[in-house]
Design a protein around this motif. Structure first.
Motif, PDB file in Angstrom:
ATOM      1  N   GLU A 275      -8.756 -10.155   0.261  1.00  0.00           N
ATOM      2  CA  GLU A 275      -7.936 -10.006  -0.797  1.00  0.00           C
ATOM      3  C   GLU A 275      -8.002  -8.580  -1.238  1.00  0.00           C
ATOM      4  O   GLU A 275      -7.127  -8.348  -2.159  1.00  0.00           O
ATOM      5  CB  GLU A 275      -8.166 -11.266  -1.354  1.00  0.00           C
ATOM      6  N   GLN A 276      -8.730  -7.397  -1.591  1.00  0.00           N
ATOM      7  CA  GLN A 276      -8.785  -6.713  -2.042  1.00  0.00           C
ATOM      8  C   GLN A 276      -7.969  -5.966  -1.593  1.00  0.00           C
ATOM      9  O   GLN A 276      -6.824  -4.787  -1.994  1.00  0.00           O
ATOM     10  CB  GLN A 276     -10.065  -5.949  -1.907  1.00  0.00           C
ATOM     11  N   LEU A 277      -7.949  -5.626  -0.475  1.00  0.00           N
ATOM     12  CA  LEU A 277      -6.946  -5.151   1.274  1.00  0.00           C
ATOM     13  C   LEU A 277      -5.744  -5.361   0.467  1.00  0.00           C
ATOM     14  O   LEU A 277      -4.475  -4.831   0.584  1.00  0.00           O
ATOM     15  CB  LEU A 277      -6.865  -5.003   2.214  1.00  0.00           C
ATOM     16  N   MET A 278      -4.955  -7.151  -0.098  1.00  0.00           N
ATOM     17  CA  MET A 278      -3.562  -7.224  -0.494  1.00  0.00           C
ATOM     18  C   MET A 278      -2.868  -6.663  -1.283  1.00  0.00           C
ATOM     19  O   MET A 278      -1.687  -7.078  -1.076  1.00  0.00           O
ATOM     20  CB  MET A 278      -3.901  -8.484  -0.042  1.00  0.00           C
ATOM     21  N   VAL A 279      -3.644  -6.458  -2.025  1.00  0.00           N
ATOM     22  CA  VAL A 279      -3.110  -5.605  -3.083  1.00  0.00           C
ATOM     23  C   VAL A 279      -3.311  -4.305  -3.557  1.00  0.00           C
ATOM     24  O   VAL A 279      -2.700  -3.352  -4.328  1.00  0.00           O
ATOM     25  CB  VAL A 279      -4.246  -6.122  -4.297  1.00  0.00           C
ATOM     26  N   THR A 280      -3.454  -3.338  -2.143  1.00  0.00           N
ATOM     27  CA  THR A 280      -3.217  -2.106  -1.826  1.00  0.00           C
ATOM     28  C   THR A 280      -1.585  -2.241  -1.203  1.00  0.00           C
ATOM     29  O   THR A 280      -0.973  -2.925  -0.828  1.00  0.00           O
ATOM     30  CB  THR A 280      -3.764  -0.707  -0.534  1.00  0.00           C
ATOM     31  N   PRO A 281      -1.308  -0.745  -0.863  1.00  0.00           N
ATOM     32  CA  PRO A 281       0.391  -0.473  -0.742  1.00  0.00           C
ATOM     33  C   PRO A 281       0.233  -0.815   0.767  1.00  0.00           C
ATOM     34  O   PRO A 281       1.163  -0.900   1.533  1.00  0.00           O
ATOM     35  CB  PRO A 281       0.529   0.540  -1.365  1.00  0.00           C
ATOM     36  N   LEU A 282      -1.015  -1.321   1.232  1.00  0.00           N
ATOM     37  CA  LEU A 282      -0.695  -2.364   3.141  1.00  0.00           C
ATOM     38  C   LEU A 282      -0.034  -2.947   3.401  1.00  0.00           C
ATOM     39  O   LEU A 282       0.094  -4.210   2.273  1.00  0.00           O
ATOM     40  CB  LEU A 282      -1.985  -1.796   3.616  1.00  0.00           C
TER      41      LEU A 282
ATOM     42  N   LYS B 154      -1.390   4.755   7.421  1.00  0.00           N
ATOM     43  CA  LYS B 154      -2.125   4.322   6.538  1.00  0.00           C
ATOM     44  C   LYS B 154      -3.356   3.399   7.946  1.00  0.00           C
ATOM     45  O   LYS B 154      -4.391   2.424   7.492  1.00  0.00           O
ATOM     46  CB  LYS B 154      -1.909   3.152   5.745  1.00  0.00           C
TER      47      LYS B 154
ATOM     48  N   LYS C  29       0.466 -12.843   4.298  1.00  0.00           N
ATOM     49  CA  LYS C  29      -0.243 -11.792   3.174  1.00  0.00           C
ATOM     50  C   LYS C  29      -0.397 -12.069   2.454  1.00  0.00           C
ATOM     51  O   LYS C  29      -1.133 -11.334   1.386  1.00  0.00           O
ATOM     52  CB  LYS C  29       0.285 -10.553   3.490  1.00  0.00           C
TER      53      LYS C  29
ATOM     54  N   THR D 299     -12.595  -9.240   1.660  1.00  0.00           N
ATOM     55  CA  THR D 299     -12.144  -8.137   1.122  1.00  0.00           C
ATOM     56  C   THR D 299     -10.658  -8.287   1.825  1.00  0.00           C
ATOM     57  O   THR D 299      -9.899  -7.014   1.329  1.00  0.00           O
ATOM     58  CB  THR D 299     -12.787  -7.059   2.300  1.00  0.00           C
TER      59      THR D 299
END
Lengths: 374, 306
Positions: free
Chosen positions: A212-219, A3, A371, A210
């Motif tokens: 906020e969007q990244l934070m809900v990914t498994p990253l 990732k 995060k 973005t």
């Protein structure tokens, strides 16, 4: 871990989306280095000088000739009236005046050791001191030449101290400013790119939403930060070598040390500046704020790094404070490696201090970079 | 089985109590709407569901997973579309989709089929290589939705997805949501547009950090205890003042060029004529209407049903 790779690829896509960015990253620093490398010099040359030769004898004319035969001084006028000399210095027409008194030649030949007066504009203390030094050197040389020609005078000279200073300048024989300043400028450029770009890029994600969007990914937070920061580490590194290479082509300077060692030190330094970038991004709410904060930090880093003002010249309290400035260490390290070809054993103290500081800055910044949204 | 359970969740920001003990449960495959004005606490609740916020008290479980403990597991099965457009404006449509597919580790062999499906309903395929920043508002929302759906989440959380989008695109967007729900995905969506409530299977009316009413749109409207009339004519302000003095009147709302008046009991035709005569409203026209969500909401806001 893959990732992180996707984050890095995305980041590069964004960075190289515009041609301007490539120019900002690689062409601008080279231009800055060239301009600053020539501009930032502490060599004192072409000091404007007024000659007041009241004697006008053969000997006094010889002294004047000695002053006009060097590029250290430019004789801009001849004036015997002290009041006029004062006004000329006041009007910035001259920086210094050399006054040779009446009967100088006669008195000198009689061994009366006449005085020559030098008036210097002391506003720029450094330049003033240096010009007095130059003048002293010219006069001493002239006097010694006289003594050799006239043995009778050599007898008289016995009163002078029987001590002679013999100078040997190490590392930078020709006292070339560029040799000393250009590596320093490279450090400044490297700091700007790594700190500013990483801070801006992180704040932009927050500002645009973005993040906020990244934070809900498994990253994970680690992957997110590594993916964001690795591109700037890589870019700063490439830039380091571009500027380093360009500097040696353009300026008459030589790199005496090991490139491998310098690269390692640069890597450790970039760790701290990128850590500062993360720190700024956790404080700033917008890219504008990040920009302002970066410059605020930058000014301190720069002025307290020893680039222009030797740290040893600062008050003790401020000298202690510079221990918290990561740029101070890398500035010393790059100059050591560049000029003296120092090996790691000489850089050890600076290196571990810089690394410790960098680890601290980085750790605190990463912990601050939560995060979750606030 | 409940796919999402919110139990007595409270959250305070400094002095502001954003959520004051909210409880709700969403069935699997349900399209659930949080309806309420700005500042009602909808975003706070949605962010909590997405593990972006930790509530001060109460618990939330998503597909049986606790939001405070099972963060990675929830993030893997949840799709979230924040309130603001939050994709990379300097990346193209295809690059944005690919990036999120990468992050969610969508297997390579499944991608063509998924992308085809997403492009089919979003109709963004012709704009694949256009930068996201150059899309229209409606297209941006569809792209954001596509990115939230790239990993085929079990539950989709949308925060005011139709905000600031033109009416045609709004309708289109809701049709897409119906298609997605038909595929079995649970959807929780917030909106400040009351007229969108009817698009949902069930709704919760949010007001000042609390749920004022909950149920299917029909049930919420059906539970409204009063008769609603639409009154039109001239001098609406005077009419409003006049009616406020009548004992049967429970609430009056101004809706454009008409008044919506709720009565505790249905007024007789004599009463209407009496009012028109006494108040001097010659052109007064009235008709009974079924209450809209907006009527119900405004009545709740005015504290009429409390």
């Amino acid at each position: 871990m893959t990732k992180i790779f996707y984050m890095i690829r995305k980041e590069f896509l964004q960075i190289f989306r515009t041609r301007e960015m490539v120019a900002i990253l690689f062409i601008m620093p080279v231009i800055q280095m060239v301009v600053l490398g020539f501009a930032v010099t502490n060599e004192v040359k072409h000091i404007t000088l007024i000659i007041a030769d009241r004697d006008n004898s053969r000997l006094s004319r010889e002294i004047v000739a000695a002053f006009s035969n060097t590029d250290r001084f430019d004789i801009t006028g001849r004036e015997t009236d002290v009041r006029e000399i004062g006004l000329d210095i006041h009007r910035w027409k001259a920086q210094a005046a050399l006054i040779i008194p009446n009967h100088f030649g006669r008195d000198f030949r009689r061994g009366l050791r006449p005085d020559i007066q030098m008036i210097v504009d002391g506003l720029d203390g450094n330049a003033a001191g240096v010009s007095v030094g130059y003048a002293g050197g010219i006069l001493r040389e002239w006097a010694e030449a006289q003594a050799r020609q006239t043995p009778r005078l050599a007898m008289v000279k016995q009163n002078t101290p029987q001590l002679e200073l013999i100078e040997r300048l190490w590392y930078n024989l020709d006292l070339r400013s560029a040799q000393y300043m250009v590596p320093g400028i490279i450090v400044v450029l490297l700091t700007i790119i790594s700190m500013l770009l990483s801070a801006l890029s992180l704040v932009k994600e927050r500002e645009v939403g973005t993040l906020e969007q990244l934070m809900v990914t498994p990253l994970s937070r680690f992957e997110l930060l590594m993916g964001k920061l690795a591109p700037f580490l890589i870019l700063a590194f490439i830039e380091f070598f571009v500027v380093l290479g360009a500097a040696q082509v353009i300026f008459p300077i030589t790199m005496k040390g090991s490139y491998a060692l310098l690269s390692l030190e640069a890597f450790l330094y970039l760790f701290t500046t990128i850590g500062l970038g993360v720190m700024i991004s956790t404080i700033a709410k917008s890219q504008q704020q990040a920009l302002f904060l970066s410059w605020f930090f930058m000014l301190f880093l720069l002025m307290m790094s020893g680039l222009f003002i030797p740290i040893a010249n600062m008050p003790q309290f401020l000298q202690d404070l510079t221990l918290l400035n990561p740029m101070r260490y890398f500035m010393a390290i790059i100059r050591d490696v560049f000029q003296k070809g120092s090996g790691w054993q000489y850089l050890f103290t600076d290196t571990w201090r810089m690394t410790l500081l960098g680890t601290l800055i980085f750790a605190v910044s990463v912990l601050r970079f939560r995060k979750r949204v606030s | 089985m409940h796919h999402l359970i919110v139990d007595n969740v409270a959250k305070t920001y400094g002095e502001t109590r954003a959520l004051k003990g909210v409880s709700l449960a969403v069935e699997k495959g349900e399209l659930f709407g949080l309806i309420g004005p700005d500042g009602a606490g909808k975003t706070t609740l949605l962010r909590s569901i997405c593990t972006l916020l930790v509530p001060d008290s109460g618990s939330i479980t998503v597909a049986g997973l606790d939001i405070s403990r099972d963060v990675p597991a929830i993030r893997a099965i949840l799709g979230y579309m924040p309130q603001r457009f939050s994709l990379y404006q300097d990346l193209s449509v295809a690059q944005n989709l690919r990036f999120f597919a990468d992050l969610f580790q969508v297997p390579k062999h499944e991608r063509p089929e998924r992308l085809a499906r997403l492009y089919h309903f979003s109709r963004l395929e012709p704009f694949k290589s256009r930068l996201a920043g150059n899309l229209s508002g409606g297209m941006k929302q569809k792209l954001a939705l596509s990115c939230a759906l790239i990993h085929t989440p079990e539950i989709l959380v949308l925060d005011e997805p139709t905000f600031g989008v033109d009416p045609v695109s709004r309708q289109e967007f809701w049709e897409i949501l119906h298609q997605i729900r038909a595929g079995g995905t649970t959807i929780v969506v917030s909106t400040a547009y009351m007229d969108e409530a009817d698009q949902c299977d069930r709704i919760a009316l949010f007001f000042e950090g609390e749920i004022a009413a909950m149920g299917s749109p029909a049930a919420v409207k059906g539970a409204f205890p009063y008769r609603v009339y639409r009154l039109s004519g001239t001098a609406l302000q005077d009419l409003k003042t006049f009616l406020e003095g009548q004992p049967e009147v429970r609430g009056i709302q101004l809706f454009g060029d008409a008044l919506h008046v709720s009565f505790s009991e249905k007024p007789s035709p004599e009463t209407w004529r009496e009012w028109a005569r006494r108040g001097g409203f010659p052109g007064l026209r009235w008709e009974e209407i079924s209450p809209s969500i907006e009527d119900v909401f405004l009545a709740h806001m005015a504290g009429e049903t409390a």
